[in-house]
Design an enzyme around this catalytic site. Structure first.
Site, PDB file in Angstrom:
ATOM      1  N   TYR A  95       0.832  -1.203   0.000  1.00 44.96           N
ATOM      2  CA  TYR A  95       0.000   0.000   0.000  1.00 44.96           C
ATOM      3  C   TYR A  95       0.868   1.254   0.000  1.00 44.96           C
ATOM      4  O   TYR A  95       2.009   1.242   0.463  1.00 44.96           O
ATOM      5  CB  TYR A  95      -0.807   0.098   1.287  1.00 44.96           C
ATOM      6  N   GLU A 118      -4.772  -1.663   8.796  1.00 49.10           N
ATOM      7  CA  GLU A 118      -4.566  -1.469  10.241  1.00 49.10           C
ATOM      8  C   GLU A 118      -3.653  -0.263  10.494  1.00 49.10           C
ATOM      9  O   GLU A 118      -2.912  -0.216  11.466  1.00 49.10           O
ATOM     10  CB  GLU A 118      -3.976  -2.731  10.902  1.00 49.10           C
ATOM     11  N   ASN A 129      -9.799   0.003  -1.424  1.00 51.11           N
ATOM     12  CA  ASN A 129      -9.507  -1.270  -0.768  1.00 51.11           C
ATOM     13  C   ASN A 129     -10.747  -1.778  -0.056  1.00 51.11           C
ATOM     14  O   ASN A 129     -11.319  -1.062   0.764  1.00 51.11           O
ATOM     15  CB  ASN A 129      -8.370  -1.101   0.238  1.00 51.11           C
ATOM     16  N   GLU A 130     -11.133  -2.991  -0.387  1.00 58.26           N
ATOM     17  CA  GLU A 130     -12.324  -3.608   0.198  1.00 58.26           C
ATOM     18  C   GLU A 130     -13.479  -2.606   0.256  1.00 58.26           C
ATOM     19  O   GLU A 130     -14.143  -2.456   1.292  1.00 58.26           O
ATOM     20  CB  GLU A 130     -11.988  -4.186   1.585  1.00 58.26           C
ATOM     21  N   GLU A 144      -5.268 -11.324  -0.797  1.00 61.60           N
ATOM     22  CA  GLU A 144      -4.868 -11.382   0.608  1.00 61.60           C
ATOM     23  C   GLU A 144      -5.169 -12.772   1.158  1.00 61.60           C
ATOM     24  O   GLU A 144      -6.288 -13.051   1.592  1.00 61.60           O
ATOM     25  CB  GLU A 144      -5.601 -10.315   1.448  1.00 61.60           C
ATOM     26  N   TYR A 164       2.137  -9.907  13.118  1.00 62.97           N
ATOM     27  CA  TYR A 164       1.078 -10.521  12.331  1.00 62.97           C
ATOM     28  C   TYR A 164       1.152 -12.047  12.314  1.00 62.97           C
ATOM     29  O   TYR A 164       0.393 -12.704  11.614  1.00 62.97           O
ATOM     30  CB  TYR A 164       1.131  -9.975  10.891  1.00 62.97           C
TER      31      TYR A 164
END
Ligand SMILES: *[C@@H]1O[C@H](CO)[C@@H](O)[C@H](O)[C@H]1NC(C)=O
Ligand SMILES: *[C@@H]1O[C@H](CO)[C@@H](O)[C@H](O)[C@H]1NC(C)=O
Ligand SMILES: *[C@@H]1O[C@H](CO)[C@@H](O)[C@H](O)[C@H]1NC(C)=O
Ligand SMILES: *[C@@H]1O[C@H](CO)[C@@H](O)[C@H](O)[C@H]1NC(C)=O
Length: 643
Positions: free
Chosen positions: A83, A132, A190-191, A274, A339
């Site tokens: 991103y 996030e 995004n989404e 993803e 993560y």
């Protein structure tokens, strides 16, 4: 000259057939497009697919970019995906920064390092990214421009995006594949299908804006959850829709997920943008459950067998340094963005990494063979060190305070991130009630800590407190309000600070002064003075154990990665030399240590500052305050711990 060209043309006709985007079949130069007949990508005219990994330059120390990219390539991956966070590059409106202090915002350098390592780039432009990341990547200043609805056709929002994309796309364009560069395709939004606006005129406007700048022949894509409900509003005509999903115990679910993509793009290659080998964590998380290497490989093999393109989100997470973590509705994201990814926060190869590499090595027809497993960087523990308390609660208060009748928000006084101290005078102590504020408020009377208020922390609220410690006449009331990170979804309208009137014994309290807490690096030097203070830690001052604590971490030899232990401390941020290494919250957990990359350290004494807002209890038990440097991270899913 004629014959080879003709042969090449014939060859490419045989290989690729005729697709929508075939362009000139004679052209074997740099290009990236979709072969719709064979439902595949064509790179420079040849069939291509990717196994890639998400990896964020803005979460990795600059000198480690190459190390991390090497590790991605060594897996046998052939691409990365990342991103661009708008709010990092246009932190203040109209001031674009593609360099940063030392080059850490030069994302094209990251793209180029990836290329040198043999990795293509899939670039996610945003403007909204989620990830996030603070405010989902949108700049905080949009919140004071009168935007009615973010990520919509709102004129102010679109104009701000247009200004930003103009600057961004100018840089991206020369690095696109068709111009000889390594960027293959561009994701917009995004989404979007998970967002309630469902504003098609916004997404088509965004598509057209990008196409006008980069050309109609560049593959644009979207990413959405793998259900019809998401693609309904997320898919954009003329843009490749891709889906995202994690591990599943039954591979026939994967067919169902891709069926949704197929429905919206019958002639496109399959893409999972993803695929989750790990997951994010929030402060206050009591447990963690991650997919095993076996589950990951089981699904990856299946996706590979049906010809899908796979991006692992994240292959390496990194760190939310400073105040850049985002938040979910219930709680903020941790400083660590480890993560549970195959490459750990500190860049180490994990057992998951080795399993994925082994799997790729086993694929007979995968051309991009894994390379030797790179070495992990050495780590060090530098031991225990004392921290001395600087005077006052608000050692960092900016002298340029703003006065007003009713309390102002952080955005209104131009405080992008972190803390604001609200001050007023009261005649007597009573019950303080703040109906609306975000996120946590630390209350002081006459500089003495009274208690903490919060709203919407795992749905819990504490909005009232009985004030104590007033003296005859007027007393000083200070409320320090902490922005714990703006939500990445769903509202993207997450104003911070005091957001309503304030009441004392049911009466409205007016006349406030707002002071920004400035943690800009140029202010840190003055904390060295505390270290030279011959009478540190005045016992009275230490009583509340709130404020700024200053110490020295001594590095002998070449600096190495280390971790600062925050156990025994309460909540706050730690600064190392000129770097805000992020938030800690040891009383909530699960993250107990903060990662300090070697790059932030130097030989000899290094300045360490704890800005403690809740009370350092066990850490100061002996009358002196301590922390220590460790050579490994500590996560605990228990919220009560002793040093
Ligand atoms: C997987 O799901 C399919 C379709 O839902 C079902 O027919 C099959 O029995 C399942 N397999 C297992 C091993 O559970
Ligand atoms: C806390 O406040 C929010 C909004 O004001 C509300 O939705 C939530 O239910 C409250 N929680 C409790 C436990 O009352
Ligand atoms: C907080 O104070 C207000 C005003 O005094 C009162 O209306 C409210 O019920 C109090 N809330 C709690 C949770 O005590
Ligand atoms: C939590 O603490 C208890 C008691 O100290 C311990 O037995 C348990 O293993 C801890 N759990 C985790 C996940 O650390």
């Amino acid at each position: 000259m004629e014959r080879p060209l003709l042969l090449m043309a014939l060859f490419s006709l045989l290989v690729v057939g005729f697709g929508w985007n075939m362009g000139n079949p004679h052209n074997e130069g740099p290009s990236f497009r979709i072969d719709s007949e064979n439902r595949q990508f064509l790179l420079d005219g040849k069939p291509f697919r990717y196994i890639s990994g998400s990896i964020h330059y803005f979460r990795i120390p600059l000198t480690m970019w190459n190390d991390r990219l090497k590790k991605v390539r060594a897996l046998g991956f052939n691409a990365i995906q990342f991103y661009i966070p708008w709010n990092l590059h246009e932190f203040q409106e109209g001031k674009f920064d593609f360099k940063g202090r030392a080059g850490e915002l030069d994302f094209l350098h990251f793209v180029d390092l990836a290329r040198q390592n043999g990795l293509w780039t899939l670039l996610r432009l945003g403007p909204y990214i989620c990830g996030e990341w603070e405010n989902g990547g949108l700049p905080y200043w949009l919140l004071r421009k009168g935007v009615q609805k973010q990520r919509s056709s709102d004129q102010i929002f679109k104009q701000s995006v247009a200004n930003w994309f103009e600057a961004l796309l100018q840089r991206v364009k020369p690095a696109l594949r068709k111009n000889g560069g390594p960027i293959l395709m561009l994701q917009i939004e995004n989404e979007y299908g998970s967002y309630d606006a469902c504003d098609r005129s916004y997404t088509t406007w965004l598509r057209d804006f990008v196409k006008e700048r980069v050309g109609d022949d560049v593959v644009l894509y979207t990413t959405d959850g793998s259900a019809e409900d998401y693609l309904k509003c997320g898919a954009v005509p003329g843009v490749l829709p891709t889906v995202d999903f994690g591990t599943t115990s039954n591979n026939s679910n994967i067919d169902k997920y891709f069926e949704v993509q197929r429905k919206y793009a019958p002639y496109a290659p399959l893409v999972n943008s993803e695929f989750y080998p790990g997951w994010l964590l929030l402060w206050g998380a009591k447990s963690e459950s991650l997919p095993t290497a076996k589950e990951i490989v089981f699904n990856a093999q299946y996706m590979y067998d049906i010809g899908a393109n796979i991006n692992f989100y994240m292959i390496h997470g990194g760190t939310n340094f400073g105040f850049w973590n985002g938040a979910e509705v219930q709680a903020p994201c941790l400083t660590s963005y480890d993560y549970g990814a195959p490459i750990s926060e500190a860049g180490d190869v994990t057992p998951k990494y080795l399993e994925i590499r082994k799997w790729i090595k086993s694929l007979p027809d995968w051309p991009n063979k894994p390379l030797d497993v790179p070495e992990n960087t050495p780590k060090a523990k530098y031991g225990r060190f004392e921290l001395k308390k600087a005077k006052g609660v608000a050692g960092f208060a900016d002298p340029s305070c703003v006065s007003s009748k009713i309390p102002l928000t952080h955005e209104e006084i131009n405080q992008p991130l972190g803390y604001v101290i609200y001050r007023t005078k009261i005649e007597k102590c009573g019950e303080l009630f703040i109906p609306k504020f975000a996120d946590f408020a630390y209350v002081f009377v006459e500089e003495e800590y009274v208690g903490t208020l919060y709203r919407h922390y795992y749905e819990k609220n504490s909005t009232n407190i009985t004030l104590t410690g007033c003296r005859p006449g007027m007393s000083a009331l200070s409320i320090m309000v902490e922005n714990q990170g703006r939500q990445t979804y769903e509202t993207i309208n997450d104003h911070k600070g005091i957001l309503s009137e304030v009441f004392i014994d049911g009466q409205i309290k007016r006349d406030w002064t707002q002071c920004r807490v400035d943690l800009a690096p140029q202010n840190f030097y003055k904390y060295f003075q505390v270290l030279r203070d011959p009478s540190p830690n005045p016992p009275g001052d230490l009583k509340t154990r709130i404020g700024t604590f200053v110490g020295e971490l001594v590095v002998s030899g070449k600096p190495r990665d280390t971790w600062i232990d925050t156990r025994g401390w309460g909540k706050g941020v730690v600064i190392v030399n000129s770097h805000n290494i992020g938030r800690y919250w040891a009383t909530e957990g699960p993250q107990m240590t903060l990662y300090v990359p070697a790059e932030f350290l130097k030989y000899g004494p290094n300045l360490v500052v704890f800005v403690e807002v809740q009370g350092a209890h066990e850490a100061c038990e002996t009358g002196l305050c301590f922390s220590q440097s460790l050579d490994a991270p500590i996560f605990s899913f228990n919220s009560t711990l002793n040093v």
